[in-house]
Design a protein around this motif. Structure first.
Motif, PDB file in Angstrom:
ATOM      1  N   LYS A  57      -5.448  -3.535  -5.725  1.00  0.00           N
ATOM      2  CA  LYS A  57      -5.661  -4.100  -4.964  1.00  0.00           C
ATOM      3  C   LYS A  57      -4.849  -5.715  -4.971  1.00  0.00           C
ATOM      4  O   LYS A  57      -5.182  -6.205  -6.082  1.00  0.00           O
ATOM      5  N   SER A  58      -4.355  -6.238  -3.895  1.00  0.00           N
ATOM      6  CA  SER A  58      -3.918  -7.674  -3.842  1.00  0.00           C
ATOM      7  C   SER A  58      -5.074  -8.390  -3.361  1.00  0.00           C
ATOM      8  O   SER A  58      -5.941  -8.001  -2.440  1.00  0.00           O
ATOM      9  N   PRO A  59      -5.125  -9.847  -3.488  1.00  0.00           N
ATOM     10  CA  PRO A  59      -6.396 -10.272  -2.859  1.00  0.00           C
ATOM     11  C   PRO A  59      -6.050 -10.628  -1.328  1.00  0.00           C
ATOM     12  O   PRO A  59      -6.844 -11.027  -0.489  1.00  0.00           O
ATOM     13  N   ASP A  60      -4.828 -10.133  -0.979  1.00  0.00           N
ATOM     14  CA  ASP A  60      -4.201 -10.458   0.569  1.00  0.00           C
ATOM     15  C   ASP A  60      -4.429  -8.906   1.017  1.00  0.00           C
ATOM     16  O   ASP A  60      -3.776  -7.804   0.986  1.00  0.00           O
ATOM     17  N   ASP A  61      -5.344  -9.028   2.037  1.00  0.00           N
ATOM     18  CA  ASP A  61      -5.774  -7.687   2.476  1.00  0.00           C
ATOM     19  C   ASP A  61      -4.523  -6.935   3.637  1.00  0.00           C
ATOM     20  O   ASP A  61      -4.305  -5.830   3.623  1.00  0.00           O
ATOM     21  N   ARG A  62      -3.832  -7.919   4.223  1.00  0.00           N
ATOM     22  CA  ARG A  62      -2.940  -7.570   4.886  1.00  0.00           C
ATOM     23  C   ARG A  62      -1.998  -6.811   3.975  1.00  0.00           C
ATOM     24  O   ARG A  62      -1.107  -5.732   4.489  1.00  0.00           O
ATOM     25  N   LEU A  63      -1.481  -7.349   2.982  1.00  0.00           N
ATOM     26  CA  LEU A  63      -0.253  -6.751   2.303  1.00  0.00           C
ATOM     27  C   LEU A  63      -1.015  -5.516   1.605  1.00  0.00           C
ATOM     28  O   LEU A  63      -0.133  -4.283   1.485  1.00  0.00           O
ATOM     29  N   ASN A  64      -2.266  -5.447   1.442  1.00  0.00           N
ATOM     30  CA  ASN A  64      -2.997  -4.056   0.944  1.00  0.00           C
ATOM     31  C   ASN A  64      -2.539  -2.774   2.044  1.00  0.00           C
ATOM     32  O   ASN A  64      -2.458  -2.007   1.936  1.00  0.00           O
ATOM     33  N   ARG A  65      -2.886  -3.299   3.138  1.00  0.00           N
ATOM     34  CA  ARG A  65      -2.628  -2.071   4.260  1.00  0.00           C
ATOM     35  C   ARG A  65      -0.987  -1.772   4.392  1.00  0.00           C
ATOM     36  O   ARG A  65      -0.844  -0.681   4.888  1.00  0.00           O
ATOM     37  N   GLN A  66      -0.489  -2.762   3.940  1.00  0.00           N
ATOM     38  CA  GLN A  66       1.107  -2.640   4.249  1.00  0.00           C
ATOM     39  C   GLN A  66       1.548  -1.573   3.044  1.00  0.00           C
ATOM     40  O   GLN A  66       2.165  -0.605   3.283  1.00  0.00           O
ATOM     41  N   LEU A  67       1.068  -1.827   1.766  1.00  0.00           N
ATOM     42  CA  LEU A  67       1.319  -1.111   0.706  1.00  0.00           C
ATOM     43  C   LEU A  67       0.730   0.397   0.586  1.00  0.00           C
ATOM     44  O   LEU A  67       1.381   1.461   0.548  1.00  0.00           O
ATOM     45  N   LEU A  68      -0.545   0.480   1.323  1.00  0.00           N
ATOM     46  CA  LEU A  68      -1.185   1.547   1.239  1.00  0.00           C
ATOM     47  C   LEU A  68      -0.707   2.668   2.455  1.00  0.00           C
ATOM     48  O   LEU A  68      -0.353   3.846   2.130  1.00  0.00           O
ATOM     49  N   PHE A  69      -0.123   1.867   3.563  1.00  0.00           N
ATOM     50  CA  PHE A  69       0.629   2.729   4.578  1.00  0.00           C
ATOM     51  C   PHE A  69       1.782   3.243   4.036  1.00  0.00           C
ATOM     52  O   PHE A  69       2.468   4.337   4.311  1.00  0.00           O
ATOM     53  N   SER A  70       2.440   2.259   3.352  1.00  0.00           N
ATOM     54  CA  SER A  70       3.703   2.866   2.680  1.00  0.00           C
ATOM     55  C   SER A  70       3.448   3.965   1.791  1.00  0.00           C
ATOM     56  O   SER A  70       4.363   5.077   1.895  1.00  0.00           O
ATOM     57  N   ALA A  71       2.381   3.914   1.202  1.00  0.00           N
ATOM     58  CA  ALA A  71       2.035   5.259   0.236  1.00  0.00           C
ATOM     59  C   ALA A  71       1.493   6.271   1.065  1.00  0.00           C
ATOM     60  O   ALA A  71       2.153   7.759   0.811  1.00  0.00           O
ATOM     61  N   GLU A  72       0.881   6.231   1.956  1.00  0.00           N
ATOM     62  CA  GLU A  72       0.595   7.402   3.112  1.00  0.00           C
ATOM     63  C   GLU A  72       1.682   8.164   3.564  1.00  0.00           C
ATOM     64  O   GLU A  72       1.842   9.419   3.523  1.00  0.00           O
ATOM     65  N   ILE A  73       2.842   7.376   4.081  1.00  0.00           N
ATOM     66  CA  ILE A  73       3.895   8.043   4.465  1.00  0.00           C
ATOM     67  C   ILE A  73       4.613   8.874   3.618  1.00  0.00           C
ATOM     68  O   ILE A  73       5.348   9.626   4.245  1.00  0.00           O
ATOM     69  N   ASP A  74       4.334   8.900   2.563  1.00  0.00           N
ATOM     70  CA  ASP A  74       5.207   9.686   1.531  1.00  0.00           C
ATOM     71  C   ASP A  74       4.637  11.022   1.700  1.00  0.00           C
ATOM     72  O   ASP A  74       5.440  12.098   1.485  1.00  0.00           O
ATOM     73  N   LYS A  75       3.721  11.429   2.397  1.00  0.00           N
ATOM     74  CA  LYS A  75       3.222  12.718   3.037  1.00  0.00           C
ATOM     75  C   LYS A  75       4.303  13.556   3.877  1.00  0.00           C
ATOM     76  O   LYS A  75       4.256  14.680   3.916  1.00  0.00           O
ATOM     77  N   MET A  76       5.079  12.421   4.254  1.00  0.00           N
ATOM     78  CA  MET A  76       6.157  13.006   5.203  1.00  0.00           C
ATOM     79  C   MET A  76       7.198  14.358   4.420  1.00  0.00           C
ATOM     80  O   MET A  76       7.930  14.967   5.112  1.00  0.00           O
ATOM     81  N   THR A  77       6.921  14.012   3.110  1.00  0.00           N
ATOM     82  CA  THR A  77       7.746  14.903   2.469  1.00  0.00           C
ATOM     83  C   THR A  77       7.189  16.327   2.144  1.00  0.00           C
ATOM     84  O   THR A  77       8.022  16.943   1.637  1.00  0.00           O
ATOM     85  N   SER A  78       6.252  16.274   2.661  1.00  0.00           N
ATOM     86  CA  SER A  78       5.436  17.760   2.600  1.00  0.00           C
ATOM     87  C   SER A  78       5.100  18.388   3.954  1.00  0.00           C
ATOM     88  O   SER A  78       4.505  19.342   4.004  1.00  0.00           O
ATOM     89  N   VAL A  79       5.695  17.555   4.985  1.00  0.00           N
ATOM     90  CA  VAL A  79       5.568  18.034   6.253  1.00  0.00           C
ATOM     91  C   VAL A  79       6.921  19.172   6.511  1.00  0.00           C
ATOM     92  O   VAL A  79       8.112  18.415   6.551  1.00  0.00           O
ATOM     93  N   LEU A  80       6.874  20.285   6.265  1.00  0.00           N
ATOM     94  CA  LEU A  80       8.052  21.142   6.600  1.00  0.00           C
ATOM     95  C   LEU A  80       8.334  21.668   7.952  1.00  0.00           C
ATOM     96  O   LEU A  80       7.470  21.762   8.876  1.00  0.00           O
ATOM     97  N   ARG A  81       9.720  21.741   8.275  1.00  0.00           N
ATOM     98  CA  ARG A  81      10.306  21.676   9.422  1.00  0.00           C
ATOM     99  C   ARG A  81      10.820  23.451   9.437  1.00  0.00           C
ATOM    100  O   ARG A  81      10.806  24.141   8.282  1.00  0.00           O
ATOM    101  N   ARG A  82      11.045  24.082  10.550  1.00  0.00           N
ATOM    102  CA  ARG A  82      11.570  25.278  10.748  1.00  0.00           C
ATOM    103  C   ARG A  82      13.224  25.519   9.958  1.00  0.00           C
ATOM    104  O   ARG A  82      13.514  26.470   9.421  1.00  0.00           O
TER     105      ARG A  82
END
Lengths: 208, 208
Positions: free
Chosen positions: A8-33
């Protein structure tokens, strides 16, 4: 996920932005037809979103109204984010599409609340604009979202169409935004569909 | 590739745009050293390019100069296209980086000549701007190109660093654009590097 390793950074806003950036890596496992063009495997949402974003830099000359390419590209990269929570719904899955809007709304509530408020609202609003297909930028981005899998299908022996027993009339309905907004490109779509029928890649059991 | 199945339009310009769109699907098989955050496999160039494009929508508030986000996002989605021809060069591969510029120039000549002239020039010029890291948009996009794999490394036990025996000083050099252009974000980088050293994820054999 290695989220426990997040420092964590002491800056909570930056933490949310970084964690969201990590979260969206899950798009790589959403498979399409859709298959990749080399037919090696199914495409995922990250790849698809990237692909239509680049295409959005190339086809605006065919749009029937002026388009802000920078905005359209941003719409392309975020248009499927909610599928991290809601999953991908095959475009020709009638049952799956009945509750898609509701599932995606709940998914958006959950996903975008992870960002700082202003940024969650900004991305959600772009996604909603895309989904409504009312503004020129959204109509254009939606055309790219249809054109790219159409191109893949034409180059993979209609894999998505064949595996879903999709009828020509359903594809035409799905492509109608291109017919309206990019009529020159739609001529090519029609030629490809004629070929797909000839090759037996699309279902023509229902007379059209 | 199923390129032989491509149905031509009478419009040669449209054919070039469609064939280029098909060509760039090869980005999905250019593998990077970085792991996906779920550690399931290595990330590919399409996924990485998409990921930094979304991140470019989120971090501009930390940039030390105003950034045109729409342009930066476009730079992000095209910044690695030449790797279709040139392959990915690991950021910390000293030998590989010696002839990288020359290899990528030849790759750009080959790849972008597939587009209509005006569009080939437009994308090439965005890529060259990115690579030169002189304009605010390019510096910002370059920061995203460094921040995303850094984030992945911190969440995958420093996989890219460990597998390449990378030294802290090399990472600091690679991240120096963030130090210059996004000093608030660099503070977080430093904290993470302290942690990576503590965990033994980075090589500290050379005193710094």
């Amino acid at each position: 996920m290695g989220m426990n390793d997040f420092i964590k950074s002491p800056d909570d806003r930056l933490n949310r932005q970084l964690l969201f950036s990590a979260e969206i890596d899950k798009m790589t496992s959403v498979l399409r037809r859709t298959l990749l063009i080399d037919k090696s495997r199914r495409e995922n949402d990250a790849e698809h979103s990237w692909h239509i974003a680049v295409m959005a830099m190339l086809f605006s000359e065919y749009a029937s109204e002026p388009v802000d390419i920078g905005r359209a590209v941003q719409m392309c990269v975020v248009h499927d984010l909610v599928e991290i929570e809601a999953g991908d719904t095959f475009a020709y899955d009638t049952a799956g599409n009945e509750d898609k809007a509701e599932r995606e709304k709940l998914a958006a509530d959950k996903l975008f609340s992870k960002l700082p408020d202003d940024q969650g609202k900004m991305i959600r609003s772009l996604w909603e604009e895309f989904d409504a297909m009312e503004t020129p930028d959204a109509r254009y981005a939606a055309c790219m979202d249809r054109l790219q899998p159409f191109l893949h299908n034409t180059l993979t022996e209609g894999h998505g169409w064949q595996s879903g027993n999709v009828e020509r009339s359903s594809i035409e309905k799905r492509m109608s935004i291109i017919k309206d907004f990019m009529p020159e490109v739609y001529k090519w779509i029609t030629t490809c569909l004629d070929n797909a029928v000839k090759k037996g890649w699309v279902d023509t059991s229902t007379p059209i």
